[in-house]
Design a protein around this motif. Structure first.
Motif, PDB file in Angstrom:
ATOM      1  N   ALA A 194       0.826  -1.206   0.000  1.00 41.01           N
ATOM      2  CA  ALA A 194       0.000   0.000   0.000  1.00 41.01           C
ATOM      3  C   ALA A 194       0.863   1.260   0.000  1.00 41.01           C
ATOM      4  O   ALA A 194       0.556   2.238  -0.696  1.00 41.01           O
ATOM      5  N   THR A 195       1.959   1.242   0.761  1.00 35.81           N
ATOM      6  CA  THR A 195       2.856   2.399   0.830  1.00 35.81           C
ATOM      7  C   THR A 195       3.528   2.648  -0.512  1.00 35.81           C
ATOM      8  O   THR A 195       3.597   3.787  -0.989  1.00 35.81           O
ATOM      9  N   LEU A 196       4.024   1.577  -1.140  1.00 39.03           N
ATOM     10  CA  LEU A 196       4.675   1.718  -2.441  1.00 39.03           C
ATOM     11  C   LEU A 196       3.675   2.163  -3.508  1.00 39.03           C
ATOM     12  O   LEU A 196       3.988   2.990  -4.365  1.00 39.03           O
ATOM     13  N   GLY A 197       2.454   1.603  -3.442  1.00 39.89           N
ATOM     14  CA  GLY A 197       1.427   2.000  -4.404  1.00 39.89           C
ATOM     15  C   GLY A 197       1.073   3.472  -4.275  1.00 39.89           C
ATOM     16  O   GLY A 197       0.924   4.173  -5.278  1.00 39.89           O
ATOM     17  N   MET A 198       0.962   3.941  -3.037  1.00 39.56           N
ATOM     18  CA  MET A 198       0.667   5.353  -2.814  1.00 39.56           C
ATOM     19  C   MET A 198       1.785   6.242  -3.354  1.00 39.56           C
ATOM     20  O   MET A 198       1.537   7.255  -4.027  1.00 39.56           O
ATOM     21  N   ARG A 199       3.028   5.868  -3.065  1.00 44.79           N
ATOM     22  CA  ARG A 199       4.161   6.667  -3.526  1.00 44.79           C
ATOM     23  C   ARG A 199       4.196   6.735  -5.054  1.00 44.79           C
ATOM     24  O   ARG A 199       4.408   7.800  -5.646  1.00 44.79           O
ATOM     25  N   ASN A 200       3.960   5.600  -5.693  1.00 48.47           N
ATOM     26  CA  ASN A 200       3.974   5.567  -7.154  1.00 48.47           C
ATOM     27  C   ASN A 200       2.814   6.343  -7.747  1.00 48.47           C
ATOM     28  O   ASN A 200       2.961   6.997  -8.796  1.00 48.47           O
ATOM     29  N   ASN A 201       1.659   6.294  -7.111  1.00 50.15           N
ATOM     30  CA  ASN A 201       0.508   7.048  -7.621  1.00 50.15           C
ATOM     31  C   ASN A 201       0.731   8.558  -7.507  1.00 50.15           C
ATOM     32  O   ASN A 201       0.378   9.319  -8.413  1.00 50.15           O
ATOM     33  N   LEU A 202       1.311   8.990  -6.403  1.00 46.97           N
ATOM     34  CA  LEU A 202       1.611  10.418  -6.266  1.00 46.97           C
ATOM     35  C   LEU A 202       2.669  10.844  -7.286  1.00 46.97           C
ATOM     36  O   LEU A 202       2.561  11.915  -7.897  1.00 46.97           O
TER      37      LEU A 202
ATOM     38  N   ILE B  97      -7.420  10.353  -3.619  1.00 48.07           N
ATOM     39  CA  ILE B  97      -6.755   9.058  -3.476  1.00 48.07           C
ATOM     40  C   ILE B  97      -6.283   8.852  -2.030  1.00 48.07           C
ATOM     41  O   ILE B  97      -6.441   7.768  -1.457  1.00 48.07           O
ATOM     42  N   ILE B  98      -5.730   9.897  -1.425  1.00 46.75           N
ATOM     43  CA  ILE B  98      -5.284   9.801  -0.029  1.00 46.75           C
ATOM     44  C   ILE B  98      -6.476   9.557   0.892  1.00 46.75           C
ATOM     45  O   ILE B  98      -6.397   8.767   1.836  1.00 46.75           O
ATOM     46  N   ALA B  99      -7.594  10.225   0.623  1.00 45.20           N
ATOM     47  CA  ALA B  99      -8.804  10.020   1.426  1.00 45.20           C
ATOM     48  C   ALA B  99      -9.259   8.566   1.351  1.00 45.20           C
ATOM     49  O   ALA B  99      -9.712   7.995   2.349  1.00 45.20           O
ATOM     50  N   ALA B 100      -9.134   7.966   0.169  1.00 46.84           N
ATOM     51  CA  ALA B 100      -9.516   6.558   0.001  1.00 46.84           C
ATOM     52  C   ALA B 100      -8.603   5.625   0.795  1.00 46.84           C
ATOM     53  O   ALA B 100      -8.990   4.495   1.105  1.00 46.84           O
ATOM     54  N   HIS B 101      -7.407   6.108   1.115  1.00 44.90           N
ATOM     55  CA  HIS B 101      -6.454   5.342   1.935  1.00 44.90           C
ATOM     56  C   HIS B 101      -6.530   5.760   3.402  1.00 44.90           C
ATOM     57  O   HIS B 101      -5.543   5.701   4.128  1.00 44.90           O
ATOM     58  N   ASP B 102      -7.703   6.223   3.812  1.00 43.27           N
ATOM     59  CA  ASP B 102      -7.935   6.629   5.203  1.00 43.27           C
ATOM     60  C   ASP B 102      -7.083   7.828   5.601  1.00 43.27           C
ATOM     61  O   ASP B 102      -6.678   7.969   6.763  1.00 43.27           O
ATOM     62  N   GLY B 103      -6.786   8.693   4.626  1.00 41.47           N
ATOM     63  CA  GLY B 103      -6.065   9.927   4.910  1.00 41.47           C
ATOM     64  C   GLY B 103      -4.581   9.751   5.164  1.00 41.47           C
ATOM     65  O   GLY B 103      -3.931  10.662   5.693  1.00 41.47           O
ATOM     66  N   LYS B 104      -4.019   8.620   4.753  1.00 43.72           N
ATOM     67  CA  LYS B 104      -2.607   8.342   5.032  1.00 43.72           C
ATOM     68  C   LYS B 104      -1.843   8.063   3.745  1.00 43.72           C
ATOM     69  O   LYS B 104      -2.419   7.638   2.743  1.00 43.72           O
TER      70      LYS B 104
ATOM     71  N   GLY C  35      -3.823   5.420 -16.555  1.00 43.12           N
ATOM     72  CA  GLY C  35      -4.133   3.998 -16.500  1.00 43.12           C
ATOM     73  C   GLY C  35      -3.313   3.269 -15.447  1.00 43.12           C
ATOM     74  O   GLY C  35      -3.802   2.330 -14.800  1.00 43.12           O
ATOM     75  N   LYS C  36      -2.068   3.689 -15.260  1.00 43.71           N
ATOM     76  CA  LYS C  36      -1.231   3.090 -14.220  1.00 43.71           C
ATOM     77  C   LYS C  36      -1.830   3.333 -12.832  1.00 43.71           C
ATOM     78  O   LYS C  36      -1.832   2.441 -11.987  1.00 43.71           O
ATOM     79  N   ILE C  37      -2.313   4.547 -12.612  1.00 47.74           N
ATOM     80  CA  ILE C  37      -2.911   4.877 -11.314  1.00 47.74           C
ATOM     81  C   ILE C  37      -4.139   4.004 -11.065  1.00 47.74           C
ATOM     82  O   ILE C  37      -4.300   3.422  -9.986  1.00 47.74           O
ATOM     83  N   VAL C  38      -5.000   3.906 -12.077  1.00 45.55           N
ATOM     84  CA  VAL C  38      -6.206   3.085 -11.952  1.00 45.55           C
ATOM     85  C   VAL C  38      -5.832   1.634 -11.691  1.00 45.55           C
ATOM     86  O   VAL C  38      -6.418   0.960 -10.824  1.00 45.55           O
ATOM     87  N   GLY C  39      -4.833   1.125 -12.415  1.00 41.99           N
ATOM     88  CA  GLY C  39      -4.418  -0.256 -12.251  1.00 41.99           C
ATOM     89  C   GLY C  39      -3.887  -0.549 -10.852  1.00 41.99           C
ATOM     90  O   GLY C  39      -4.204  -1.585 -10.256  1.00 41.99           O
ATOM     91  N   ARG C  40      -3.092   0.383 -10.309  1.00 39.42           N
ATOM     92  CA  ARG C  40      -2.541   0.177  -8.960  1.00 39.42           C
ATOM     93  C   ARG C  40      -3.659   0.161  -7.922  1.00 39.42           C
ATOM     94  O   ARG C  40      -3.650  -0.664  -7.006  1.00 39.42           O
ATOM     95  N   LEU C  41      -4.606   1.084  -8.055  1.00 41.82           N
ATOM     96  CA  LEU C  41      -5.712   1.140  -7.104  1.00 41.82           C
ATOM     97  C   LEU C  41      -6.557  -0.131  -7.167  1.00 41.82           C
ATOM     98  O   LEU C  41      -6.950  -0.689  -6.134  1.00 41.82           O
ATOM     99  N   ASP C  42      -6.862  -0.585  -8.364  1.00 41.39           N
ATOM    100  CA  ASP C  42      -7.667  -1.792  -8.522  1.00 41.39           C
ATOM    101  C   ASP C  42      -6.946  -3.015  -7.961  1.00 41.39           C
ATOM    102  O   ASP C  42      -7.554  -3.858  -7.294  1.00 41.39           O
ATOM    103  N   LEU C  43      -5.652  -3.124  -8.239  1.00 40.93           N
ATOM    104  CA  LEU C  43      -4.889  -4.273  -7.745  1.00 40.93           C
ATOM    105  C   LEU C  43      -4.834  -4.284  -6.225  1.00 40.93           C
ATOM    106  O   LEU C  43      -5.002  -5.338  -5.591  1.00 40.93           O
ATOM    107  N   LEU C  44      -4.631  -3.117  -5.613  1.00 39.97           N
ATOM    108  CA  LEU C  44      -4.579  -3.050  -4.156  1.00 39.97           C
ATOM    109  C   LEU C  44      -5.939  -3.399  -3.560  1.00 39.97           C
ATOM    110  O   LEU C  44      -6.018  -4.090  -2.532  1.00 39.97           O
TER     111      LEU C  44
END
Length: 244
Positions: free
Chosen positions: A52-60, A138-145, A204-213
């Motif tokens: 989750a941490t790596l996915g967030m970093r990559n999405n940002l 996106i951060i809100a979807a991760h409980d603000g973290k 598309g990368k952002i969408v893919g990471r979110l869906d996979l997580l």
């Protein structure tokens, strides 16, 4: 004859080594996978936390890249509030990383901020507002973290919803027009001179990471039950047998 055979073998070996070197060089042209450096903070992270941490970093990072690309195609946007493109990029990044509100969005956050950034009446820096609002959602979807540890939990449905929100936002960005009848922001180019779909690929990368997580979070609880049963059943059968 023996000498000629040895020479032939050596030549074959050299050719093989050259081929390997050529393949390595060719593959390196497309980049190499890079892992993050080890830190003590990882001791408080499970595999799920780390993903989750790596996915967030990559999405940002993807959003920051998209911000730079959007500013290049829409230079008039950063000129509304900053002296340079770099200054505007830094301001947006700082606001996102430090979880500060964006003034032009009038205190709105999450999907409300995203909706406001994509209205035809919005007159501020739309690139900054759009990227900030997307990141905030996106951060809100991760409980603000933006970093996750053993005590943290994530809601798979929220992550799934965030992926759909990005898809909707990208569609609106490409199809909705402002009060002057122009597309909100220039992004992908599919003109006669060629096709540039780099924006679509990055979104598309952002969408893919979110869906996979989201799927991984759902699987985590199901797999926990399966692993428990496997350990119970396998415990009595997967025993080493005496050999003497």
């Amino acid at each position: 004859m023996q000498r000629l055979r040895c020479v032939y073998v050596l030549l074959c070996m050299c050719a093989a080594l050259t081929g390997c070197s050529t393949m390595d060089t060719a593959s390196n042209k497309h980049g190499e996978v890079k892992g993050a450096s080890i830190s003590g903070r990882e001791m408080g992270q499970s595999d799920t936390n780390r993903i989750a941490t790596l996915g967030m970093r990559n999405n940002l990072d993807s959003l920051y890249l998209l911000m730079e690309k959007l500013y290049r195609r829409n230079p008039g946007e950063w000129k509304k509030t900053a002296a340079s493109r770099d200054e505007s990029i830094k301001r947006v990044r700082d606001a996102i990383e430090q979880r500060q509100p964006w003034t032009e969005l009038r205190g709105q956050r999450d999907i409300k901020a995203l909706s406001l950034a994509l209205t035809s009446e919005f007159n501020g820096d739309r690139v900054a507002a759009f990227i900030y609002a997307s990141a905030d959602m996106i951060i809100a979807a991760h409980d603000g973290k933006t970093e996750f540890f053993l005590v943290d939990g994530l809601d798979a449905q929220h992550l799934y919803n965030a992926a759909r929100n990005i898809e909707i936002a990208v569609w609106l960005l490409a199809n909705r027009r402002n009060t002057e009848g122009k597309i909100l922001l220039l992004s992908d180019n599919m003109g006669e001179s060629g096709r540039n779909l780099s924006f679509e690929r990055e979104f598309g990368k952002i969408v893919g990471r979110l869906d996979l997580l989201a799927v991984f979070i759902t699987e985590k609880y199901r797999r926990a039950g399966i692993n428990y049963i496997q350990n119970m059943i396998g415990g009595s059968f997967l025993q080493f047998l005496p050999v003497r």
